[in-house]
Design an enzyme around this catalytic site. Structure first.
Site, PDB file in Angstrom:
ATOM      1  CB  CYS A 357      -1.008  -0.011   1.139  1.00 16.78           C
ATOM      2  SG  CYS A 357      -0.445  -0.717   2.687  1.00 16.78           S
ATOM      3  NE  ARG A 386       2.612  -9.271   5.237  1.00 16.10           N
ATOM      4  CZ  ARG A 386       1.323  -9.178   4.937  1.00 16.10           C
ATOM      5  NH1 ARG A 386       0.487 -10.113   5.352  1.00 16.10           N
ATOM      6  NH2 ARG A 386       0.871  -8.153   4.234  1.00 16.10           N
ATOM      7  CD  GLN A 404      -0.496  -9.004   0.541  1.00 14.20           C
ATOM      8  OE1 GLN A 404       0.037  -7.918   0.357  1.00 14.20           O
ATOM      9  NE2 GLN A 404      -1.227  -9.267   1.605  1.00 14.20           N
ATOM     10  CG  ASP A 406      -1.994  -5.511  -1.606  1.00 20.83           C
ATOM     11  OD1 ASP A 406      -3.150  -5.451  -1.169  1.00 20.83           O
ATOM     12  OD2 ASP A 406      -0.996  -5.163  -0.952  1.00 20.83           O
ATOM     13  CG  HIS A 408      -4.120  -0.388  -1.974  1.00 28.83           C
ATOM     14  ND1 HIS A 408      -3.082  -1.123  -2.494  1.00 28.83           N
ATOM     15  CD2 HIS A 408      -4.200  -0.691  -0.655  1.00 28.83           C
ATOM     16  CE1 HIS A 408      -2.529  -1.837  -1.517  1.00 28.83           C
ATOM     17  NE2 HIS A 408      -3.191  -1.598  -0.406  1.00 28.83           N
ATOM     18  CE  LYS A 492      -8.665  -8.396   9.068  1.00 31.46           C
ATOM     19  NZ  LYS A 492      -7.368  -9.074   9.329  1.00 31.46           N
ATOM     20  CG  HIS A 538      -5.895  -1.500   2.440  1.00 35.98           C
ATOM     21  ND1 HIS A 538      -4.515  -1.450   2.407  1.00 35.98           N
ATOM     22  CD2 HIS A 538      -6.278  -0.395   3.127  1.00 35.98           C
ATOM     23  CE1 HIS A 538      -4.093  -0.374   3.041  1.00 35.98           C
ATOM     24  NE2 HIS A 538      -5.151   0.285   3.491  1.00 35.98           N
TER      25      HIS A 538
END
Length: 668
Positions: A357, A386, A404, A406, A408, A492, A538
């Protein structure tokens, strides 16, 4: 005897009753054998789980806890953990006690012993446990002072430490200390038929009335575990077990375990040559082999097309960044423990990215934005890193390097509800495309008692949380609260999907973020010319590609649908006379986008078929002399269906249609 007034709660029914002083919960539920404890709301309005030996007081509101309920199963399993601990100290008197909480489907107990337990020890312990259960020992709760507890448990160093930590959380995964929720320190005695104490433990409870209320259990395995989950502490030996309200339920659970082991993606990954975890790379790092690479690429290509259709724009970002970027995003210090240690280069600290992000925020900020551009939707297949603890790394489902899908979305505050709905609908559709269709939603919110773990004002959290609740409810799916589970920057929604054998996996997420747009000073020009702050949403449809592939592998037991299968068609010539014919068939299939292999080995046909079955091939294309003469083939499908004497051109057309994703095949 004097009477007191209580309220007996039975489901939705509330019955006001008068009972004599000294009446216990066990007396109240004497005609309900499935009740093993009570939930009592006292006059102060607080509810507590109580042993059946609890004496009712005036004004109590009492509800029976059945053994099949969530609380009942926890009590059954925790009581079984106590029986295990008693058996261990009977066979190993020098063993020191750690903790023994219930966990999903079972329990564990930690012990400090001179040598690790082995498999044969579990058999001995099960025998000793059955003896204790048969003795029908009674669990008795006693309130004690700190001094009394110190004196009685002087030989148990770990229990003494828990006494000092009274009321403090020992570990989020392992429960709390021996306080009972009302400030009392409690010890549970196991009493024999003569009322003598034969064993004791520091514990909050509650417990079953007696040990013979444990109908079915099994010890499963041993493992090493650090005391209180801290690597700096002494390593103890942990014994895991399971307990169920009946032998039939225990047997069914063991069958589910057996089926889960058959579907284990780590095992299937080796057998199907999909991926591996070489020691040379390090824990939690995976490499995909050619066949696994095919599945992964098909997943990526499919979800890429769906993102473009849904209005997303594809971007890419680097794997490392200066530390300042993560300070701006707010991830440092909130997320520092999950990030790999920084690297020092040219006088600056760099981090491997743990999230994408911040980079997307830089893309948004690269030029001025107008309200006419919003929603602005960016996505990438971003690999992040991670620092998961080695003890929780598990195959593809918990890794240290993950990619991911991912995304946004940058929206006006007014657009936020519509965008969350757009994303949630998109997520559910994608999951269904991959064959997952049994869902519920989990709403993660902040923990108001830990304000230091979250950013933002009460008003911001209230608005964001209400948006998520309202949108989640429009789906008609069950919505389960998860207090305290939110990211530091906002609430979330997680999509929880059930697989083919009923297990639940957290898959996609949609998160509302009012924090990062502030940190990056993101703005857009509103219709009235003013500068306004966007909201950032997200979303990750797979969660991570690695985890999603691991779940799919287990969901399908390695038998992927044809459009995802590494090899879609496996050509089998009955003799070498058909080799050239099937080579031409393979060329035609590849020209139609079908992944095909031909087995040119000298092995007999039945052995080739067996090989295809073990590799879970969706379809075998078989040709013999008659097929060669007539221009036909036979098709043998994974589910056992067979088609004979099909013209080759017809077979190619049929297989080309079957090899497409269902939504594409329908023309959607």
């Amino acid at each position: 005897m004097p009477e007191i007034k209580i309220t007996h709660i039975d489901g939705a029914t509330r019955i006001d009753r008068a009972v004599t002083t000294g009446t216990t919960a066990e007396d109240l539920f004497a005609d309900q054998p499935a009740v093993i404890a009570a939930r009592v709301a006292t006059p102060d309005g607080e509810g507590h789980l109580k042993d059946l030996a609890y004496e009712l007081v005036d004004g109590d509101e009492v509800e029976g806890v059945e053994v099949s309920s969530k609380d009942g199963l926890d009590i059954l399993r925790h009581s079984t953990a106590h029986v295990l601990a008693q058996a261990v100290q009977h066979l190993w008197p020098e063993a020191k006690l750690g903790i023994g909480p219930p966990v999903e489907n079972g329990f564990y107990y930690d012990f400090d012993v001179a040598t690790p337990f082995v498999r044969d020890d579990l058999v001995k312990l099960e025998t000793a446990m059955r003896r204790i259960i048969k003795q029908n020992q009674r669990f008795r709760r006693r309130i004690v002072t700190d001094d009394e507890a110190h004196a009685e448990l002087a030989a148990e160093p770990y229990k003494l430490e828990l006494i000092e930590l009274k009321g403090a959380i020992v570990d989020a995964a392992e429960g709390a200390s021996a306080e009972d929720g009302q400030g009392d320190l409690t010890i549970y005695d196991n009493l024999n038929r003569d009322g003598e104490i034969v064993w004791k433990d520091l514990c909050r409870g509650p417990h079953l009335p007696t040990t013979n209320r444990i109908p079915a259990f099994k010890l499963m395995r041993t493992a090493a575990a650090y005391w209180r989950g801290d690597e700096k502490n002494r390593q103890l030996q942990r014994i895991y077990g399971i307990a169920w309200p009946s032998k039939d339920e225990l047997g069914a659970h063991l069958k589910r375990i057996e089926e889960a082991e058959r579907r284990d993606h780590r095992k299937l990954g080796r057998e199907l040559d999909l991926f591996s975890f070489p020691d040379e790379l390090g824990s939690g790092l995976v490499i995909f082999h050619p066949k696994g690479g095919v599945v992964r690429k098909e997943m990526e290509d499919y979800v890429y097309r769906r993102h473009i259709e849904a209005g997303f724009q594809y971007v890419t970002s680097p794997h490392i960044s200066k530390a300042g970027l993560f300070h701006t995003s707010g991830h440092l210090p909130y997320y520092a423990d999950m990030m790999f240690p920084p690297m020092e280069m040219e006088g600056a600290s760099y981090y491997l990215k743990s999230m994408n992000c911040p980079m997307h925020n830089l893309i948004y900020k690269s030029r001025g934005r107008s309200y006419r551009e919003l929603p602005l939707r960016l996505f990438e297949f971003g690999t992040v890193y991670r620092m998961e603890k080695s003890g929780v790394v598990h195959g593809l489902t918990r890794v240290r390097g993950l990619t991911q899908d991912d995304a946004h979305s940058y929206v006006t505050p007014e657009q936020a509800p519509g965008e969350v709905k757009h994303l949630l609908d998109f997520v559910l559709r994608i999951l269904k495309d991959f064959g997952l269709d049994d869902f519920y939603l989990e709403l993660s919110t902040r923990d108001d008692s830990k304000p230091d773990k979250f950013v933002g004002t009460d008003a911001e959290w209230e608005v964001a949380t209400q948006v998520m609740v309202d949108v989640a409810r429009t789906t008609g799916l069950q919505l389960v609260p998860d207090p305290g589970g939110a990211a530091f920057y906002g609430p979330k929604i997680s999509v929880q999907a059930r697989d083919a054998i009923g297990r639940t996996w957290q898959m996609s997420t949609v998160q509302y973020d009012f924090n990062q747009p502030k940190g990056f000073d993101l703005e857009y020009t509103a219709a009235d010319g003013s500068r306004q702050r966007p909201v950032m949403i997200h979303s990750a449809k797979f969660g991570s590609i690695e985890r999603f592939l691991g779940v799919l592998t287990e969901h399908y037991a390695g038998a992927f649908p044809m459009w995802l299968a590494p090899v879609q068609v496996y050509g089998i010539p009955i003799t070498e006379r058909q080799n050239a014919y099937l080579s031409e068939a393979a060329r035609m299939l590849r020209a139609n986008g079908i992944r095909v292999e031909v087995d040119y080995s000298d092995e007999r046909m039945h052995k080739k078929i067996r090989k295809a079955q073990l590799q879970k091939m969706p379809c075998m294309l078989i040709a013999g002399d008659a097929d060669l003469a007539n221009g036909t083939v036979s098709l043998r499908y994974r589910d056992g269906r067979q088609d004979y004497d099909i013209p080759l051109s017809v077979a190619v057309t049929r297989l080309a249609g079957a090899s497409r994703p269902a939504r594409d095949a329908r023309g959607e």
